[in-house]
Design an enzyme around this catalytic site. Structure first.
Site, PDB file in Angstrom:
ATOM      1  N   ASN A   7       0.958  -1.076  -0.072  1.00  0.00           N
ATOM      2  CA  ASN A   7      -0.037   0.050  -0.069  1.00  0.00           C
ATOM      3  C   ASN A   7       1.082   0.891   0.001  1.00  0.00           C
ATOM      4  OD1 ASN A   7      -1.512   2.205   0.376  1.00  0.00           O
ATOM      5  ND2 ASN A   7      -2.891   1.009   1.968  1.00  0.00           N
ATOM      6  N   ARG A  59      -1.950  -1.485  -4.237  1.00  0.00           N
ATOM      7  CA  ARG A  59      -2.603  -0.197  -4.291  1.00  0.00           C
ATOM      8  C   ARG A  59      -1.958   0.508  -5.255  1.00  0.00           C
ATOM      9  NH1 ARG A  59      -2.882   4.755  -0.600  1.00  0.00           N
ATOM     10  NH2 ARG A  59      -4.684   5.824  -1.454  1.00  0.00           N
ATOM     11  N   HIS A 148      -9.553   7.079  -2.992  1.00  0.00           N
ATOM     12  CA  HIS A 148      -9.879   6.469  -1.668  1.00  0.00           C
ATOM     13  C   HIS A 148     -10.852   5.245  -1.863  1.00  0.00           C
ATOM     14  CE1 HIS A 148      -8.452  10.293   0.627  1.00  0.00           C
ATOM     15  NE2 HIS A 148      -7.371   9.353   0.610  1.00  0.00           N
ATOM     16  N   ARG A 209      -2.768  19.288   1.491  1.00  0.00           N
ATOM     17  CA  ARG A 209      -3.592  19.710   0.334  1.00  0.00           C
ATOM     18  C   ARG A 209      -4.944  20.618   0.361  1.00  0.00           C
ATOM     19  NH1 ARG A 209      -4.738  13.416  -1.642  1.00  0.00           N
ATOM     20  NH2 ARG A 209      -2.923  12.870  -0.188  1.00  0.00           N
ATOM     21  N   GLU A 351      -7.687  -0.990   4.072  1.00  0.00           N
ATOM     22  CA  GLU A 351      -7.324  -1.125   2.647  1.00  0.00           C
ATOM     23  C   GLU A 351      -6.593  -2.377   2.317  1.00  0.00           C
ATOM     24  OE1 GLU A 351      -6.764   3.601   1.532  1.00  0.00           O
ATOM     25  OE2 GLU A 351      -5.290   2.646   2.750  1.00  0.00           O
TER      26      GLU A 351
END
Length: 370
Positions: A7, A59, A148, A209, A351
């Site tokens: 990931n 990922r 996401h 961000r 995840e």
């Protein structure tokens, strides 16, 4: 089947070795700031026991319009993924570097690419389309992709389990709040709206961000020669968000400073919560109502103050949080007030399990076909 999950995130690469029943056999997190990746360090981690796998699940942030589901990695697939790098340069380069490094260290293991954008392939055209010239959209594939998706996809599967309800008919707003942050409106287990768009910059205020900004403001900066394109891109990605508002990207510090009366931290928290509440309400509008609100991600799982203050402005939607449950929840659990019309959950971001689930399904389907 043992699955090594790789990931690659915005600041680290997480390695997890999962057993036959998705139990965690080993895990390691490697620092990987911005687009940097230490291939030698990753190889050493694999040599230390993480490489004892039958299959690798990676990922990959961006699948573009080409990849709407997990896919077995081939040379052709790798070439297509590299062609998408400009759409998510911060994440895609690192993910592909990790793919290359793991493939070099474990050349005999098949690899599966799982995409953050794939869960949002079900977005209706009204939610996916920008109101810009049709020629631009056709020529460059300009649309809202969403991100996401691996986290939101896990929420879509996990929330019905926790509530012991079928996924059909369930309206979920998933709030993935971490260094990156996005919301997703989930209807019957499928994404029908989300806050991130063409890039992971759109939407909520994040750690560094900016989230959504008037494009006219950015055009004005460029027209005034105030900043270069490179400076603008770097500032929006790495110097904005909470960091730009309060000088820190750490939500724990922001909350502590705000509680102590610090004006910059107070403003940062208020801006963050204002955008978060407005975004949640927008997702509810896309769903036509709300059954479940889910908090996940580092901030969503651990910042009780953020969850509580966000919910305080959402009473009109039927959201109400129990203070004791909100303060004491650990891992997956319900934090909604007993009499609240909307159920509120905290779900640990997994995840890795979502990647493993997609990789197993892909391999099983391939065996069935063969």
């Amino acid at each position: 089947m043992r699955i090594l999950v790789v990931n690659a995130g915005s600041s680290s690469v997480k390695l997890s070795l999962l057993g036959d029943h998705d139990e965690t056999l080993a895990e390691r997190e490697l620092d990987a700031p911005r687009t940097q990746l230490d291939a030698a360090q990753l190889s050493q981690a694999l040599d230390a026991g993480l490489g004892d796998a039958d299959l690798v699940g990676h990922r990959i942030v961006h699948g573009g319009e080409r990849f709407s589901a997990a896919v077995l990695v081939t040379e052709t697939v790798q070439d297509e993924l590299r062609a998408l790098t400009d759409l998510a340069p911060l994440h895609q380069r690192k993910a592909l570097a990790a793919l290359d490094a793991v493939s070099a260290a474990l050349p005999d293991l098949p690899a599966v690419a799982c995409f953050d954008t794939a869960f949002h392939a079900t977005l209706p055209l009204a939610a996916a389309t920008y109101a810009i010239p049709a020629a631009w959209r056709a020529r460059w594939g300009l649309r809202r992709y969403g991100f996401h998706g691996l986290s939101h996809g896990w929420v879509a599967a996990r929330a019905p389990e926790l509530l012991d309800r079928p996924v059909d008919g369930l309206r979920i707003v998933s709030a993935h709040l971490g260094a990156g942050a996005s919301l997703c409106a989930i209807q019957d287990g499928r994404s029908v709206d989300t806050t991130m768009g063409f890039t992971p910059l759109e939407g909520l205020v994040m750690a560094t961000r900016c989230g959504s900004v008037d494009p006219g403001l950015l055009l004005w900066l460029l027209s005034q020669d105030a900043v270069s394109e490179t400076e603008l891109a770097d500032a929006l990605e790495h110097e904005s968000g909470l960091l730009g508002l309060a000088g820190s990207a750490d939500m724990r510090e922001i909350v502590d400073r705000a509680d102590g009366g610090d004006s910059a931290a107070t403003l940062a928290l208020e801006v963050y919560l204002h955008r978060l509440r407005a975004g949640i309400a927008a997702m509810v509008a896309a769903l036509g109502g709300l059954d479940v609100l889910v908090f996940t991600g580092g901030v969503g799982e651990h910042a009780a103050a953020v969850r509580g203050r966000a919910a305080d402005g959402l009473e009109f939607l039927g959201v109400a949080i129990g203070n004791a449950a909100n303060q004491t929840v650990r891992g997956d659990g319900e934090i909604g007030a007993p009499d609240a019309r909307v159920r509120t959950l905290v779900v640990h971001a997994r995840e890795d399990l979502e990647i493993a689930r997609q990789a197993r399904r892909l391999v099983a389907n391939a065996k069935t076909v063969n």
